[in-house]
Design an enzyme around this catalytic site. Structure first.
Site, PDB file in Angstrom:
ATOM      1  N   SER A   7      12.840  11.645  18.144  1.00 31.57           N
ATOM      2  CA  SER A   7      14.084  12.016  18.823  1.00 31.57           C
ATOM      3  C   SER A   7      15.259  11.278  18.203  1.00 31.57           C
ATOM      4  CB  SER A   7      13.999  11.666  20.309  1.00 31.57           C
ATOM      5  OG  SER A   7      15.300  11.660  20.861  1.00 31.57           O
ATOM      6  N   HIS A  32      13.350  16.258  17.166  1.00 29.16           N
ATOM      7  CA  HIS A  32      13.708  16.492  18.564  1.00 29.16           C
ATOM      8  C   HIS A  32      15.180  16.137  18.780  1.00 29.16           C
ATOM      9  CE1 HIS A  32      12.501  16.743  22.873  1.00 29.16           C
ATOM     10  NE2 HIS A  32      13.367  15.756  23.069  1.00 29.16           N
ATOM     11  N   ASP A  34      18.115  15.848  21.556  1.00 27.13           N
ATOM     12  CA  ASP A  34      18.381  15.732  22.993  1.00 27.13           C
ATOM     13  C   ASP A  34      19.827  16.076  23.289  1.00 27.13           C
ATOM     14  OD1 ASP A  34      15.893  14.799  24.213  1.00 27.13           O
ATOM     15  OD2 ASP A  34      16.124  13.065  22.899  1.00 27.13           O
ATOM     16  N   MET A  36      22.649  16.515  25.983  1.00 34.56           N
ATOM     17  CA  MET A  36      22.974  16.078  27.357  1.00 34.56           C
ATOM     18  C   MET A  36      24.434  16.393  27.661  1.00 34.56           C
ATOM     19  SD  MET A  36      21.083  12.400  27.445  1.00 34.56           S
ATOM     20  CE  MET A  36      19.466  12.151  26.713  1.00 34.56           C
ATOM     21  N   HIS A  65      16.092  20.057  23.033  1.00 32.03           N
ATOM     22  CA  HIS A  65      15.824  19.807  24.449  1.00 32.03           C
ATOM     23  C   HIS A  65      17.152  19.812  25.189  1.00 32.03           C
ATOM     24  CE1 HIS A  65      14.197  16.562  27.499  1.00 32.03           C
ATOM     25  NE2 HIS A  65      14.472  17.710  28.084  1.00 32.03           N
ATOM     26  N   MET A  67      19.317  19.316  28.160  1.00 35.10           N
ATOM     27  CA  MET A  67      19.443  18.697  29.485  1.00 35.10           C
ATOM     28  C   MET A  67      20.852  19.002  29.969  1.00 35.10           C
ATOM     29  SD  MET A  67      17.433  15.221  28.483  1.00 35.10           S
ATOM     30  CE  MET A  67      17.659  15.555  26.741  1.00 35.10           C
ATOM     31  N   MET A 136       8.296  15.609  31.417  1.00 39.10           N
ATOM     32  CA  MET A 136       9.110  14.398  31.266  1.00 39.10           C
ATOM     33  C   MET A 136       8.367  13.230  31.907  1.00 39.10           C
ATOM     34  SD  MET A 136      11.834  15.169  29.598  1.00 39.10           S
ATOM     35  CE  MET A 136      12.493  13.500  29.673  1.00 39.10           C
ATOM     36  N   ASP A 174       7.548  13.586  26.884  1.00 40.58           N
ATOM     37  CA  ASP A 174       8.802  12.984  26.421  1.00 40.58           C
ATOM     38  C   ASP A 174       9.203  11.846  27.355  1.00 40.58           C
ATOM     39  OD1 ASP A 174      11.343  12.501  25.435  1.00 40.58           O
ATOM     40  OD2 ASP A 174      12.121  14.515  25.809  1.00 40.58           O
TER      41      ASP A 174
END
Ligand code: DX5
Ligand code: ZN
Length: 221
Positions: A7, A32, A34, A36, A65, A67, A136, A174
């Site tokens: 990540s 990966h 992330d 957000m 991913h 979020m 998660m 994760d």
């Protein structure tokens, strides 16, 4: 086969290209990313431009991913940017089936993530349509948190549900993955391990990636 997905959340952003190339050329399976939004989770990170930039330097699948609240609005932009796998959170999608269809129609593989407190039953009906289920094992928002031990039983139950579906669906975990936690997580049936702090948070990310893979492949309980 265990897939390792470093990540970039824990990477040194001022040396991102160098760090990502190093892991991509030395055993990473996915990168990966992330995303957000400061709304669904209390932190802000990257957007489609980061995916587009990574796409220029690596051949590996980009495992994005999301979020973020209202992910439907952004599916097209991540497809266009070059995401291969797009994972949305069950908690953000009242019309999860429609969102998963939109991801597929945009040409990407579809994943659904569950927060630690969200029951597996909430994805049981959609599971046959998924390419990836993400459990998660920390509350999303930050790297470097401790693995929540109750996730282990959930991973094992998720593996049983996937086996019952009878087709290949990645089971990704994760949060708090390290050489200490990886063997047990793999023993419960996970086959994709996301790792931020345990790879990019280390002085030598390539060495750390190899150590994580070695630990994951021992399959010790
Ligand atoms: C957390 C993110 C993770 C994070 C994991 O919200 O979804 O992907 O990078 O970080 P570590 O491996 O440090 O727990
Ligand atoms: Zn993540």
């Amino acid at each position: 086969m265990i897939h390792i997905a470093p990540s970039i959340l824990s990477a040194d952003l001022l040396h991102l290209e160098e760090e990502v190339r190093a892991v991509a050329e030395n055993g990473a399976d996915f990168i990966h990313v992330d995303v957000m939004d400061g709304h669904f989770v209390p932190n802000l990170t990257f957007g489609p431009n980061m995916v587009r930039a990574l796409k220029r330097i690596v051949q590996l699948p980009l495992d994005v991913h999301l979020m973020i609240s209202n992910p439907d609005f952004y599916i097209g932009r991540y497809a266009e940017a070059g995401a291969n796998l797009l994972t949305i959170h069950q908690e953000t999608c009242p019309h999860l089936h429609r969102t998963v269809q939109m991801i597929h129609q945009a040409g990407m593989k579809a994943g659904v993530a569950l927060n630690p407190a969200t029951p597996l039953v909430t994805v049981e009906e959609i599971l046959p349509d998924l390419d990836l289920l993400l459990i998660m094992s920390v509350n999303p928002g930050f790297g470097g948190q401790s693995f929540i031990p109750t996730s282990l039983k959930k991973i094992a139950r998720a593996r049983a549900l996937i086996e019952a579906v009878g087709r290949d669906i990645f089971l990704e975990v994760d949060g708090g993955i390290s050489p200490d936690t990886a063997p047990t997580v793999v023993a419960q049936g996970a086959d994709v391990l996301v790792a931020g702090n345990a790879i990019f948070g280390q002085p030598d990310p390539v060495k750390a990636l190899r150590a994580l893979r070695a630990a994951a492949e021992t399959r010790e309980v």
